[in-house]
Design a protein around this motif. Structure first.
Motif, mmCIF file in Angstrom:
data_model
loop_
_atom_site.group_PDB
_atom_site.id
_atom_site.type_symbol
_atom_site.label_atom_id
_atom_site.label_comp_id
_atom_site.label_asym_id
_atom_site.label_seq_id
_atom_site.Cartn_x
_atom_site.Cartn_y
_atom_site.Cartn_z
ATOM 1 N N LEU A 144 0.928 15.645 76.010
ATOM 2 C CA LEU A 144 0.552 14.819 77.268
ATOM 3 C C LEU A 144 1.446 14.673 78.356
ATOM 4 C CD1 LEU A 144 -1.490 11.878 75.806
ATOM 5 C CD2 LEU A 144 -2.423 13.636 76.861
ATOM 6 N N ARG A 145 1.107 14.867 79.709
ATOM 7 C CA ARG A 145 2.106 14.875 80.632
ATOM 8 C C ARG A 145 1.514 13.860 81.867
ATOM 9 N NH1 ARG A 145 5.534 20.024 83.195
ATOM 10 N NH2 ARG A 145 6.609 18.860 84.687
ATOM 11 N N PRO A 146 1.889 12.908 81.811
ATOM 12 C CA PRO A 146 1.214 12.006 83.032
ATOM 13 C C PRO A 146 2.056 11.934 84.137
ATOM 14 C CG PRO A 146 2.675 10.741 81.358
ATOM 15 C CD PRO A 146 2.562 11.969 81.075
ATOM 16 N N TYR A 147 1.443 12.030 85.335
ATOM 17 C CA TYR A 147 2.200 11.772 86.447
ATOM 18 C C TYR A 147 1.775 10.241 87.151
ATOM 19 C CZ TYR A 147 1.884 16.977 85.970
ATOM 20 O OH TYR A 147 1.976 18.026 85.484
ATOM 21 N N PHE A 148 2.725 9.564 87.381
ATOM 22 C CA PHE A 148 2.303 8.293 87.814
ATOM 23 C C PHE A 148 3.511 7.771 88.626
ATOM 24 C CE2 PHE A 148 4.706 8.233 83.859
ATOM 25 C CZ PHE A 148 5.738 7.096 84.167
ATOM 26 N N ASP A 149 4.189 8.608 89.367
ATOM 27 C CA ASP A 149 5.038 8.435 90.728
ATOM 28 C C ASP A 149 4.499 8.766 91.913
ATOM 29 O OD1 ASP A 149 6.938 8.626 92.446
ATOM 30 O OD2 ASP A 149 8.618 8.351 90.815
ATOM 31 N N PRO A 150 3.966 7.832 92.580
ATOM 32 C CA PRO A 150 3.200 8.380 93.893
ATOM 33 C C PRO A 150 3.995 9.200 94.694
ATOM 34 C CG PRO A 150 3.590 5.801 94.074
ATOM 35 C CD PRO A 150 4.206 6.333 92.440
ATOM 36 N N VAL A 151 5.237 9.023 94.903
ATOM 37 C CA VAL A 151 6.060 9.711 95.795
ATOM 38 C C VAL A 151 6.415 11.177 95.188
ATOM 39 C CG1 VAL A 151 8.543 10.129 96.803
ATOM 40 C CG2 VAL A 151 7.124 7.642 96.647
ATOM 41 N N LEU A 152 6.910 11.393 93.941
ATOM 42 C CA LEU A 152 7.405 12.548 93.387
ATOM 43 C C LEU A 152 6.283 13.542 93.140
ATOM 44 C CD1 LEU A 152 10.512 11.211 91.342
ATOM 45 C CD2 LEU A 152 10.606 12.168 93.451
ATOM 46 N N ASP A 153 5.066 12.956 92.557
ATOM 47 C CA ASP A 153 3.941 13.690 92.084
ATOM 48 C C ASP A 153 3.124 13.974 93.170
ATOM 49 O OD1 ASP A 153 4.950 13.610 89.427
ATOM 50 O OD2 ASP A 153 4.145 11.555 88.892
ATOM 51 N N GLY A 154 2.939 13.461 94.162
ATOM 52 C CA GLY A 154 2.021 13.950 95.257
ATOM 53 C C GLY A 154 0.728 13.901 94.966
ATOM 54 N N ASP A 155 0.004 15.095 95.100
ATOM 55 C CA ASP A 155 -1.454 15.245 94.912
ATOM 56 C C ASP A 155 -1.671 14.973 93.371
ATOM 57 O OD1 ASP A 155 -1.974 15.393 97.481
ATOM 58 O OD2 ASP A 155 -1.952 17.675 97.278
ATOM 59 N N ASN A 156 -0.782 15.191 92.381
ATOM 60 C CA ASN A 156 -1.001 14.935 91.017
ATOM 61 C C ASN A 156 -1.003 13.554 90.647
ATOM 62 O OD1 ASN A 156 -1.173 17.813 90.468
ATOM 63 N ND2 ASN A 156 0.931 18.122 90.110
ATOM 64 N N PHE A 157 -0.692 12.640 91.674
ATOM 65 C CA PHE A 157 -0.453 11.467 91.193
ATOM 66 C C PHE A 157 -1.716 10.725 90.535
ATOM 67 C CE2 PHE A 157 -0.973 6.677 92.559
ATOM 68 C CZ PHE A 157 0.027 6.156 91.644
ATOM 69 N N ALA A 158 -1.665 9.820 89.536
ATOM 70 C CA ALA A 158 -2.819 9.195 88.839
ATOM 71 C C ALA A 158 -3.434 10.153 87.961
ATOM 72 C CB ALA A 158 -3.486 8.480 89.686
ATOM 73 N N THR A 159 -3.060 11.346 87.540
ATOM 74 C CA THR A 159 -3.786 12.243 86.548
ATOM 75 C C THR A 159 -2.701 12.423 85.418
ATOM 76 O OG1 THR A 159 -2.740 14.347 87.597
ATOM 77 C CG2 THR A 159 -4.808 13.486 88.612
ATOM 78 N N PHE A 160 -2.970 13.352 84.442
ATOM 79 C CA PHE A 160 -2.355 13.860 83.345
ATOM 80 C C PHE A 160 -2.900 15.076 82.857
ATOM 81 C CE2 PHE A 160 -5.702 11.331 81.258
ATOM 82 C CZ PHE A 160 -5.821 12.117 80.111
ATOM 83 N N ASP A 161 -2.018 15.920 82.384
ATOM 84 C CA ASP A 161 -2.342 17.254 81.772
ATOM 85 C C ASP A 161 -2.089 17.173 80.365
ATOM 86 O OD1 ASP A 161 -2.838 18.557 84.265
ATOM 87 O OD2 ASP A 161 -0.642 18.906 84.555
ATOM 88 N N GLY A 162 -3.232 17.576 79.608
ATOM 89 C CA GLY A 162 -3.104 17.668 78.278
ATOM 90 C C GLY A 162 -3.489 18.702 77.595
ATOM 91 N N GLN A 163 -3.124 18.782 76.140
ATOM 92 C CA GLN A 163 -3.709 19.739 75.312
ATOM 93 C C GLN A 163 -3.586 19.225 73.930
ATOM 94 O OE1 GLN A 163 -0.970 23.188 73.733
ATOM 95 N NE2 GLN A 163 -2.470 24.513 74.740
ATOM 96 N N VAL A 164 -4.723 19.652 73.340
ATOM 97 C CA VAL A 164 -4.632 18.979 71.817
ATOM 98 C C VAL A 164 -5.211 20.324 70.919
ATOM 99 C CG1 VAL A 164 -7.381 18.712 72.103
ATOM 100 C CG2 VAL A 164 -5.799 17.563 70.485
ATOM 101 N N ILE A 165 -4.550 20.163 69.809
ATOM 102 C CA ILE A 165 -4.805 21.301 68.767
ATOM 103 C C ILE A 165 -5.072 20.609 67.742
ATOM 104 C CG2 ILE A 165 -3.568 23.374 67.697
ATOM 105 C CD1 ILE A 165 -1.269 23.449 69.846
ATOM 106 N N VAL A 166 -6.347 21.010 66.998
ATOM 107 C CA VAL A 166 -7.064 20.166 66.026
ATOM 108 C C VAL A 166 -7.210 21.204 64.743
ATOM 109 C CG1 VAL A 166 -8.743 18.778 65.354
ATOM 110 C CG2 VAL A 166 -8.095 18.915 67.811
ATOM 111 N N LYS A 167 -6.661 20.966 63.806
ATOM 112 C CA LYS A 167 -6.897 21.799 62.425
ATOM 113 C C LYS A 167 -8.288 20.921 62.013
ATOM 114 C CE LYS A 167 -2.282 22.628 61.197
ATOM 115 N NZ LYS A 167 -1.121 22.433 60.230
#
Length: 1213
Positions: A165-188
């Motif tokens: 997980l990579r959350p974006y929660f800095d309204p200044v540094l994250d710009g348009d990505n603010f309040a979102t997160f990128d994720g990847q899940v690998i399931v066996k």
């Protein structure tokens, strides 16, 4: 009515949620917009799709979104397809690309994290054809409800998740990505049955890629389609070949989600840095019960336990924490090409259900939470608040050690290597979550002000910590099969929170509070809730959320306590330890049968021929509870049962095996209590094997150890005997027994099984001398209900309030002497002082230090922390603006106990503008950000204390929102109905309510009003008669009192000589006898009336400055006044209603007396000038609260002809 029934927090945050979703959707090239579900759109959309598919060389991009299905085509532009079901092309080998416009370098960290690089995927012509056919089939379905399957199939089972997980929660540094997160899940995945379709949970996310590989050969399988079912919150992927039974596969999903504001899934919140004043943000998770699917696609059911490895990307300066410790080797590595980012990787978990996985990211500071003999731990808080978290940190460490070694006694759960907690800086999060290794608390559940730690808040923090620690065994180790048995884990945690705290702090006497806090709370809810079986089917996410209620927590805990009552604590604990030890090897979910089996053979403690499952299963599957009646037949006491039902409800047919305990106090002094058990069969009576004549007292179900109520038949004379006994010696019966007797007595009056005289007589017999917090907690609950309903009869309410002031004064004064170590007495001081100030106007300046001024802050005062709630309420009383002591505590940065008490104190205000602004502010998202006061909290506060100012504020809000927000109008209109006391208020609210005939909130409130009026009709006269009879039985005042009255009359005469007006004393609720006046009831035959027709007149003297002329449905001749006045019949006023002052008459206390006369003998009352009376009374009476129309008083009697009566007044001077 609670504010939660009126308006949801989600409504307050709805606008911000929509803005965030829009930003998230705009991050993709694809437009994400739903289309109306109309049939002609279906066919046209399919034709358009077919035409585009025939085009050569067309590129495409797609994304999955909740609520719509969107496929974007180039260069033709996007085509929006309606949902039901949602279908998009899957990620397989072929020609359709899935390339959302996101930063390409985000997951180019290399090494183990290289898999997060987003790859383009293609779709074969066969896959496109399958998609087209599925769309056509879906669109051809007939209208109507779909038969959704909410439970996942059991053909595959996850064994391991790797979550990145990579959350974006800095309204200044994250710009348009603010309040979102990128994720990847690998399931066996382990395949249990062959299948060509994968179905798992996913919600509120955009799926960017979906891959399935063979775990051994690494061969990539073709995914023919991916569809999202919004209703079931599932994502379904079709495969071009079946997964083979016994093989293992690897599922990889890349996705994008958004950080929520409602504390579900992965959420964000902010705080103000106390050093710099800057706004800073944190991210945290809250997955229970069905919100892990908002963070990562998963099999989000408790029975699907798996191992988890969590990896979190964060910026430098932030700290990431999770369920397990950091990996000892390469636990933190930099993100390649992004110097400001680092990856934190955490150790793999033991087998866990998805909902107990946890994470948090932010500028956390650690507070040590380790205890000797326990695993290491820290509590993570935002900077500047470490001191407020010390009690919670100490409670967690101590509770873990005590639970493992002494209370539960099987050692630590396997695999628990640490126990941290994160305290979220959001006062709106008023719950805690039992995550494995990282407990999550809202600040209101764990933070305490360092200077003002009151006993009740301290106890709540320790109890909450113990509850969550108990879940490490009940919920995490012993995991449910399904949520229908949620009560099993919550009931055990509730039971053990009292056991753990009692072991740690024996001076707090926690077990004496269990019956009051848990069992009685559940019994009251069991009558109101109408759905109170412990086991209840729960299929949808909404139904599962509904299971987190009073029944699961309190009735579940009461069930465990009842098991203890007949098994004994040692036998119960032995069975529980067996139950938990079986879970060490058996990883399957648990049910109630597992517990019964673990307890073993206890036939010696059960009815002959019955098993534990036989006698206890009906308690789980049947709603409600029994009423056990004790009667006398010959020389024996006989027990019988029926299903307890509220008033006006039909009798139920359910029956139980009831374990009835009894406690006998021997006639000889200094002898131990005799305790016994009688099993009451479902359809037979039982004889009690004890001679009542050999007991000073005999009480059944002492302290509510069993989940039922007890009534005593008239021939037992038990209620009268207990009242007499407790009047002589309040300590004769233990505190938990006194609380149980009060709760049963008042509950029986509501069901019309006991007269109010008996319940009130029992309370009056001992409460004046009782300093235990339990009985007073019960008493104030029922006294508050009576006061709420008597607001329709202000005259009786005034007398009842006077009775309560005298009853409460001595215990309150004794509680003020409580030292720091006298925890139970401090609890009484806290609860009684706040309740007396809010409900009876007995605020600290009448029994303690003076109240602060309007501009004095809490930090400037040296006050008892247990009196802060009462001091805030007292400071806020009157028409003035918001007091500084309240205003400061309303800020978001205030410690939660002070914050909550300030919210309650606003209701004490007599200023309608203050309450209006407070309610309006609680609806404004920007104001909520600054104050953390939402509409639920503010409405709960105002509804708790009905007043004229609160009613006027609600009316103003109804008028303001009439044309803006219908949901707000209905909510505030329901407030008006709930707050209305006088007839003109009720008439005004009802006239507005007619405009909302189909509004559920309004109609529910109207039903409550109807129930209140019915209660008034049945019980108000009984309560009034009891108050009058009690006053008549009290001893006469001493000669000293009469001399004081003479001095008062002399002072009044001197004042009259100087000012021309008699002294009119100000009513200050100090508990002094001068408040009471002299009341008596006379039955007089009105002049000219027949001897058969009589009227009851109330006589008395008091402060006429606060007189309310109340209204409503009044029986003939009964005068309904805020301060009952001296009633005299005069020949001159026969046939009229008149208000006269007798300037030469005073009560014994020096208060002026007033005459109010009503002649009941005439069939018509016909005179004029009612408005003139109102004007004269307003001029004569000092600062009246309000003056209401008297027409309805006469209209409610049989003698009124519909004409306006003549009202006259004689000057006080």
């Amino acid at each position: 009515m609670t504010a939660k029934a009126l308006m949801s927090v989600n409504q307050v945050l709805e606008q911000r949620e929509r803005r965030q979703k829009v930003r998230l959707q705009q991050r993709s090239v694809v437009r994400w917009e739903p289309v109306s579900l109309e049939r002609h759109v279906f066919s046209e959309s399919v034709r358009s799709l077919a035409r585009v598919l025939r085009q050569e060389g067309s590129g495409a991009e797609s994304a999955v979104g909740r609520g719509s299905v969107v496929v974007g085509w180039k260069p033709a532009g996007p085509i929006s397809l309606p949902a039901s079901p949602q279908c998009v092309p899957g990620a397989a080998a072929g020609g359709l690309k899935v390339t959302p416009r996101l930063r390409a370098d985000k997951y180019q960290g290399g090494g183990a994290h290289a898999g997060l690089r987003r790859q383009p995927h293609t779709m074969t012509p066969r896959a496109l054809l399958v998609l087209l056919v599925q769309l056509m089939v879906a669109f051809a379905q007939e209208d109507g409800e779909l038969d959704y399957e909410y439970r996942l199939p059991t053909n595959v089972k996850p064994s391991h998740y790797e979550i990145r997980l990579r959350p974006y929660f800095d309204p200044v540094l994250d710009g348009d990505n603010f309040a979102t997160f990128d994720g990847q899940v690998i399931v066996k995945l382990d395949v249990l049955e062959p299948t060509d379709e994968l179905r798992l949970h996913s919600l509120d996310m955009i799926i960017n890629s979906f891959k399935v590989r063979d775990a051994v050969t690494r061969k990539l399988l073709n995914v023919t389609y991916v569809k999202v079912e919004e209703e079931t919150q599932q994502v379904v992927a079709g495969l071009n070949s079946s997964l083979e039974k016994g093989h293992q596969y690897v599922l990889t999903i890349s996705y994008t989600g958004h950080l929520r504001n409602d504390n579900r899934g992965i959420a964000k919140t902010f705080f103000r840095d106390e050093t710099t004043g800057d706004i800073r943000w944190v991210v945290f998770s809250s997955f229970e019960a069905t919100h892990a699917r908002r963070a990562f696609p998963c099999w989000d059911e408790p029975m699907y336990k798996a191992h988890f490895t969590v990896r979190i990307a964060r910026r430098h300066g932030h700290k990431a924490v999770s369920t397990m410790p950091l990996m000892p080797v390469r636990g933190t590595v930099p993100v390649i090409n992004e110097r400001e980012w680092e990856w934190d990787s955490f150790v793999e978990t033991p087998l866990l259900p998805p909902y107990v996985v946890s994470l948090a990211v932010g500028p956390w500071e650690a507070v040590n939470a380790s205890a000797p003999g326990a695993v290491p731990g820290s509590c993570y808080v935002v900077p500047g608040r470490q001191g407020r978290a010390r009690q919670a940190a100490a409670a967690i460490g101590s509770a873990l050690r005590v639970a493992a070694d002494a209370v539960i006694g099987i050692g630590l759960p396997p695999g628990l290597s640490k126990l941290d907690c994160v305290i979220v800086p959001d006062p709106n999060m008023d719950w805690a979550v039992e995550n494995w290794g990282l407990l999550t608390f809202g600040e209101s559940m764990a933070m305490l002000d360092e200077k003002h730690v009151d006993a009740a808040s301290l106890q709540e923090v320790w109890a909450t910590a113990s509850h969550e620690v108990a879940h490490l065994w009940f919920g995490n180790l012993a995991t449910l099969r399904w949520w229908s048995n949620l009560w099993l884990k919550e009931g055990f945690a509730t039971y053990f929170q009292y056991a753990i705290v009692d072991q740690m702090r024996p001076d707090w006497q926690m077990w004496s509070r269990f019956g009051v806090d848990v069992t009685q709370s559940a019994l009251r809810e069991d009558v109101r809730g109408q759905r109170a079986a412990l086991y209840a089917d729960a299929t949808t996410p909404a139904e599962i959320e509904d299971r987190y209620d009073e029944v699961s927590y309190h009735k579940g805990g009461a069930f465990i306590r009842m098991l203890e009552s007949f098994l004994g604590r040692d036998v119960l604990l032995r069975g529980i330890r067996n139950f938990l030890e079986e879970r060490l090897t058996d990883k399957a979910g648990v049910d109630l049968e597992d517990l019964f089996r673990a307890v073993g053979d206890v036939s010696d403690r059960l009815p002959p021929g019955q098993t534990l499952a036989d006698v206890m299963t009906p308690w789980v599957t049947q709603p409600g509870f029994p009423l056990v009646t004790v009667s006398k037949q010959g020389g024996s006491l006989v027990l019988s049962q029926s299903q307890f039902r509220p008033e006006n409800d039909s009798a139920g047919s359910d029956r139980w095996w009831v374990p009835v305990t009894y406690t006998c106090s021997p006639l000889e002094d200094n002898q131990p209590l005799i305790e016994g058990l009688v099993w009451l069969p479902p359809h037979e009576n039982a004889i009690v094997p004890i001679d009542q004549t050999k007991c000073k007292w005999l009480i059944f179900n002492m302290g509510h150890k069993g989940y039922f109520r007890v009534n005593y038949a008239r021939n037992v004379l038990q209620w009268r005997r207990l009242s007499s006994l407790l009047a002589r010696d309040v300590e004769a019966v233990p505190a938990e027994g006194r609380a149980q007797l009060l709760d049963d007595a008042f509950s029986l009056t509501a069901a019309q099984l006991l007269d109010y005289r008996a319940a009130l007589g029992l309370a009056a017999s001992f409460l004046e001398k009782d300093t235990a917090p339990g009985p007073w907690a019960v008493a104030t609950t029922y006294f508050g209900d009576i006061l709420d309903r008597l607001r329709y009869r202000p005259g009786i309410m005034q007398i009842f309030s006077t009775f309560l002031r005298r009853l409460i004064r001595q215990p309150l004064l004794q509680s003020l002497q409580a030292g720091p170590e006298q925890h139970p007495l401090r609890l009484l001081k806290k609860s009684l002082s706040t309740w007396a100030c809010m409900r009876l106007s007995m605020c600290p300046d009448s029994y303690s230090s003076p109240l602060p001024g309007r501009e004095e802050s809490l930090d400037e005062l040296e006050v008892d922390p247990d009196l802060v709630g009462a001091i805030m309420c007292g400071a806020q009383r009157g028409p003035g603006p918001l007091a500084a002591i309240v205003r400061d505590a309303l800020s978001r940065e205030a410690a939660p106990p002070l914050h909550d008490q300030a919210i309650s104190a606003v209701a004490c205000s007599g200023n309608a503008t203050v309450i209006y602004k407070f309610l309006k502010m609680s609806m404004d998202p920007e104001a909520i950000n600054l104050t953390a006061i939402n509409i639920v909290q503010s409405m709960d506060s105002v509804l708790s204390l009905p007043s004229q100012a609160a009613f006027d504020a609600a009316h103003r809000l109804v008028q303001e929102f009439m044309s803006k927000r219908s949901d707000a109008v209905s909510a505030f209109l329901a407030m008006m109905l709930s707050l209305a006391g006088a007839k003109n208020e009720t008439d005004l609210a009802l006239s507005l309510a007619r405009n909302y005939p189909n509004d559920t909130v309004v109609t529910d409130t109207l039903e409550e009003l109807e129930a209140d009026q019915e209660w008034i009709t049945k019980y108000a006269r009984t309560i009034f008669q009891w108050l009058q009879d009690r006053r008549g039985r009290e001893p006469k005042r001493s000669s000293n009192t009469r001399r004081r009255g003479s001095r008062r009359r002399l002072q009044s005469s001197r004042q009259k000589a100087v000012t021309g007006r008699p002294r009119v004393p100000r009513m200050v609720a100090t508990g002094d006898e001068s408040l009471d006046g002299d009341w008596e009831q006379n039955e007089l035959t009105a002049a000219g009336a027949s001897s058969e027709k009589q009227c009851n007149f109330i006589t008395g003297c008091g402060d006429i400055g606060g007189t309310e002329l109340g209204e409503g449905s009044v029986p003939e001749g009964e005068l309904n006044l805020s301060n009952p006045l001296l009633v005299r019949e005069t020949e001159a006023n026969r046939g009229t209603l008149s208000l006269n002052s007798l300037d030469n008459t005073e009560s014994e206390t020096g208060d002026p007396c007033v005459t109010l006369t009503r002649d009941c003998s005439h069939e018509k009352v016909t005179t004029k000038h009612g408005n003139s009376l109102r004007r004269r009374i307003r001029r004569q009476m000092p600062a009246p609260r309000k003056l209401l129309s008297l027409q309805s008083f006469l209209a409610s009697t049989s003698t009124y002809s519909g004409e306006t009566p003549s009202l006259t007044a004689v000057s006080v001077a």
